[in-house]
Write an enzyme that holds these catalytic residues in place. Structure first.
Site, PDB file in Angstrom:
ATOM      1  N   GLU A   1      38.759  41.210  37.799  1.00  0.00           N
ATOM      2  CA  GLU A   1      39.759  40.041  38.138  1.00  0.00           C
ATOM      3  C   GLU A   1      39.149  39.073  39.049  1.00  0.00           C
ATOM      4  O   GLU A   1      39.045  39.240  40.230  1.00  0.00           O
ATOM      5  CB  GLU A   1      41.080  40.526  38.446  1.00  0.00           C
TER       6      GLU A   1
ATOM      7  N   CYS B   1      44.157  33.751  43.935  1.00  0.00           N
ATOM      8  CA  CYS B   1      43.014  33.347  42.781  1.00  0.00           C
ATOM      9  C   CYS B   1      43.960  32.417  41.738  1.00  0.00           C
ATOM     10  O   CYS B   1      43.269  31.701  41.158  1.00  0.00           O
ATOM     11  CB  CYS B   1      42.590  34.543  42.253  1.00  0.00           C
TER      12      CYS B   1
END
Length: 456
Positions: free
Chosen positions: A226, A260
């Site tokens: 990720e 993020c």
């Protein structure tokens, strides 16, 4: 013995320190996890009961973990409390999840086949500094539910809170099921390349993700990545600017923009730029910047000096190139830490580094557009694909626009709404594999065929 020292990003005072794991220490942690795997994998109901207890223990220790998280990571108290609570939910969700462990294969004369879902073995969980409690839980909970054991390595600057969290969980779990190691890239390499590691789960930058992939390739170990995301928010011409701007302020400056999947650039119709900027500036200007431990603080510092310097350099370069600061741009406090107040910048385009790169901080550039098709074409040609959002009052049209965007998560009239019940992850350079939801557990399972030939 080498130590890792954690410092408060707001005050720069020392929070605590832990010893760096030696090569032998990493090996012993993996060996303990490997020894525990054989019995841990066998009883799913037993694992579920213990994961429910883990959820309860995290809830009961929420105040302790949240206060350490504020001191060590820098986020405000309400965000820290929320991070611990959603982490407890991750364990409860993993405990309640249901999936088929075995399905029949095609029938054949004289033979019976079964398709089984089995755990990998020992999982290496490598966790970043921005959400150290939740991202640890997002890896540990599904991995354990699937029957794996885990060795976690937190980022060097958030060792105290992850150490506390792991200690809470270890008070419930059998010995060796969950281990922790501390250190920098060399410790990470030793862990990822260990022959007994059967799966790697990593959250962090795309650059480090590439390095993790290369290291895991040495032992042909599967990885879940990720990674970064330069996430866009597309404001449509019919959007309610007051509500849209207020929502984007909350999303963009949550955890000082160090998320993020936070909106990192906003595309606004050319004719509505002034309205958006005015509404956004009014809301952003009310955020109180300071120490996250002080009640009333709305945004804390960036986590470290290097991150502040990077974001500041992007902002200064944009201003030198003709960009206009609508609001913010200063430190917002007299505290000595790594501060930058919520900032909105206009008069930029996709060629500016502030727009093209993932700044990962509390600076949001707004880009105007005349062609929605051109915006989507530009976005889909770029390397990232983690998250995106579309904002408009015509929900049907906004949803149709969202469906055209290449990203792992696309939201309509909201942004960074991560839920443990839903799968989360990216496409393109934002990574692969999923965390959350049933897909997150299945990511820690592999298929095995058991075929038995019957005597004739």
């Amino acid at each position: 013995m080498d130590e890792l020292i954690s410092r408060n990003p707001a005050t720069l005072e020392e929070v605590g320190r832990v010893p760096v794991s030696s090569t032998e220490g990493v090996d012993r942690a993996v060996e303990r996890a490997h020894a525990a795997f054989g019995s841990w994998r066998t009883d799913r109901r037993y694992r579920q009961d213990l994961l429910r207890r883990c959820s309860l223990e995290l809830t009961q220790n929420a105040s302790l973990l949240a206060s350490t998280l504020v001191a060590e990571q820098g986020k405000v108290g309400s965000e820290a409390q929320g991070e611990v609570w959603i982490s407890a939910r991750a364990f409860a969700h993993a405990a309640a999840a249901d999936w088929m462990e075995e399905t029949p294969g095609p029938e054949s004369v004289g033979r019976t086949a079964r398709i089984q879902k089995v755990p990998f073995g020992v999982v290496a969980a490598v966790v970043p500094w921005n959400f150290p409690v939740f991202l640890t839980a997002a890896k540990i909970a599904p991995a354990l539910a699937a029957g794996n054991t885990v060795v976690v390595k937190p980022a060097e600057s958030v060792t105290m809170v992850v150490e506390q969290m792991v200690s809470v969980l270890q008070s419930v779990l059998p010995r060796g099921v969950l281990e922790i190691v501390h250190g920098g890239p060399e410790v990470g390499r030793r862990l990822v390349e260990h022959r007994s590691i059967r799966k790697v789960s990593f959250t962090g930058s795309t650059a480090v993700g590439r390095r993790i992939m290369k290291q895991a390739a040495e032992t042909i170990t599967p990885v879940t990545l990720e990674l970064g995301g330069n996430d866009p928010a597309i404001v449509l011409d019919d959007a309610d600017m007051t509500r849209t701007a207020a929502a984007l302020v909350r999303s963009a400056f949550f955890n000082a923009g160090q998320m993020c999947v936070a909106p990192k650039r906003v595309y606004v119709p050319h004719g509505r730029l002034e309205e958006f900027c005015d509404a956004f500036a009014a809301d952003a200007g009310r955020i109180v910047v300071g120490d996250g431990a002080v009640p009333g603080t709305g945004m804390g510092p960036l986590h470290n000096e290097a991150q502040l310097d990077f974001v500041r350099s992007l902002l200064d370069k944009a201003i030198a190139g003709g960009a206009t600061v609508v609001t913010g741009g200063g430190r917002g406090t007299d505290l000595p830490g790594w501060f930058l107040e919520p900032t909105l910048v206009r008069d930029v385009d996709d060629s500016d580094d502030l727009v093209a790169l993932e700044q990962f901080g509390p600076v949001l550039p707004v880009v105007t557009y005349r062609s929605l098709d051109a915006v989507i074409e530009t976005l889909d040609s770029q390397e990232f694909g983690l998250g995106a959002s579309v904002w408009g009052t015509d929900e049907t049209f906004a949803t149709a626009v969202a469906e055209r965007i290449e990203a792992g998560s696309v939201w309509v009239n909201q942004h960074n709404a991560v839920e443990v019940e839903l799968p989360f992850g990216g496409v393109k350079a934002s990574g692969f594999g999923r965390e959350g939801g049933l897909a997150g557990i299945k990511d820690f399972l592999q298929s095995r065929v058991l075929s038995v030939k019957h005597p004739t």
